[in-house]
Write an enzyme that holds these catalytic residues in place. Sequence first.
Site, mmCIF file in Angstrom:
data_model
loop_
_atom_site.group_PDB
_atom_site.id
_atom_site.type_symbol
_atom_site.label_atom_id
_atom_site.label_comp_id
_atom_site.label_asym_id
_atom_site.label_seq_id
_atom_site.Cartn_x
_atom_site.Cartn_y
_atom_site.Cartn_z
ATOM 1 N N GLU B 123 0.844 -1.206 0.000
ATOM 2 C CA GLU B 123 0.000 0.000 0.000
ATOM 3 C C GLU B 123 0.877 1.253 0.000
ATOM 4 O O GLU B 123 0.647 2.197 -0.776
ATOM 5 C CB GLU B 123 -0.924 0.017 1.230
ATOM 6 C CG GLU B 123 -1.719 1.329 1.322
ATOM 7 C CD GLU B 123 -2.485 1.473 2.643
ATOM 8 O OE1 GLU B 123 -3.023 0.483 3.152
ATOM 9 O OE2 GLU B 123 -2.536 2.609 3.164
ATOM 10 N N SER B 215 -0.149 -9.174 7.123
ATOM 11 C CA SER B 215 -1.185 -8.146 7.144
ATOM 12 C C SER B 215 -0.877 -7.095 8.199
ATOM 13 O O SER B 215 -0.773 -7.398 9.391
ATOM 14 C CB SER B 215 -2.540 -8.804 7.432
ATOM 15 O OG SER B 215 -3.414 -7.875 8.033
#
Lengths: 275, 275
Positions: B123, B215
């Site tokens: 991201e 994650s």
Amino acid sequence: MMEVRLARHYGFCFGVKRAIQIAQNSKNASTIGPLIHNNEEIKRLNSDFNVKTLHSIDELNDTKKAIIRTHGIPKGDLKYLKKKGVDIIDATCPFVTKPQQICEQMSDEGYDIVIFGDKNHPEVKGVASYSQTKAYVVLSVEDVKDLKFSSKIAVVSQTTRKIEEFLQITNYLVTHYKEVRVFNTICNATFDNQNAAKQLAQNSDIMIVIGGKNSSNTKQLHSICEEFCKDSFLIESEKEIKNEWFKNKKRCGVTAGASTPDWIIQKVIGKINKI
Amino acid sequence: MMEVRLARHYGFCFGVKRAIQIAQNSKNASTIGPLIHNNEEIKRLNSDFNVKTLHSIDELNDTKKAIIRTHGIPKGDLKYLKKKGVDIIDATCPFVTKPQQICEQMSDEGYDIVIFGDKNHPEVKGVASYSQTKAYVVLSVEDVKDLKFSSKIAVVSQTTRKIEEFLQITNYLVTHYKEVRVFNTICNATFDNQNAAKQLAQNSDIMIVIGGKNSSNTKQLHSICEEFCKDSFLIESEKEIKNEWFKNKKRCGVTAGASTPDWIIQKVIGKINKI
């Protein structure tokens, strides 16, 4: 024998020095509101340079030259002076002009305006007047919690505030809103005087803070000194000094607000040394 | 008998639900990098919908349909896909598209760009690629202290970070620079899951956090749980559960990262209930 020490940074800031210089070069002019927050210095400018102080633009009468005080004045008042054809001598501190410009531009771009400061202080009144929309003046997180803003907020600070309290406000806003445009308009001179006062207060038995009792930065200095030295006194001149304050005290620290002239500081130190 | 309770908020966020829906509607397509940070769910999408996962655009070969992962991809990669004439199916989370747009616009307006996040996370790599100038990726105040910025800074956050740490960075910047434009791009779902995990952990003897070990939001959840309940375990599936963890434990809390599907959560709870 008591030891008297001055803070490493104290007294006149750039904006005040500049304003006094301007006033001294503007004999017979009138300031709109007190030029700086120090009564003694204003009396001196009046007696030595015939610079008068008007309480508001309603007292203009036949004034030909108007000096704008360091704190600035509301946009509407400035417009009125221009309309009246008065010669305007701008002694607004450039660090105050900055948040005025920010308010004007940001409200123009659709930001909600938050000003961290005292809504009754002339600087804040002036800055707020430059917002095209209603500017929200707040002093604490409690004040902000009750308000509803759009998603875009611009925040400025009164120049003489403590950064820690400013951050409490901005942290609340950043947590609750999408975009917060933070303009740190707190003045470095304020920082420097505050840090030096803190350091000195930690190593003093008594602190004397000299400055106007209507001066925001002087009051901040006094509150910082009190945190670190419980016997901290705020005085405007040597006349207020009481001998009993110094009983059993060994180390006396002295500091002064940004609008306190050196000649007052010297008189205070002179008197303390005689105790 | 052990009591098993789920956090009030847990698991799939809006962006992940949306991406899985998109992938299920795009049979035979390939995602550029894992669609979400959950290996089990990716295996399911592959076996049930023939959605393949490429490690990078170098593995495109004769791919006709490419799905952009929830985390987004670098601007250059997107350009490359377009040039190659590949059908692009954009599953970038809208909350990630936002900081990408902010970086592009703010760097265009001359702001220095600061991204709070992990420089190795996809991201963040994607978001940083949208800055026309070098974007500074930082994880702590220590990282920022060494940098020199111009007077205008825009700050965004990786969507899955803790707000408290973001504020530490912005506070440092606000204290040291004139204008800091803070965009709180931390996702509400992350907030909600974190708050619920904290609450549950405070009232549990053991916490099971389910989610991908790659994650970011799952790792944050685990670190929050550990703060309030020392026996907190991060697992990807029920297979990792060890009976000994539950010895002498009465209250077991369960939470799951934003990319953890319900079917995995149910398997985990089923296994715990049998202990």
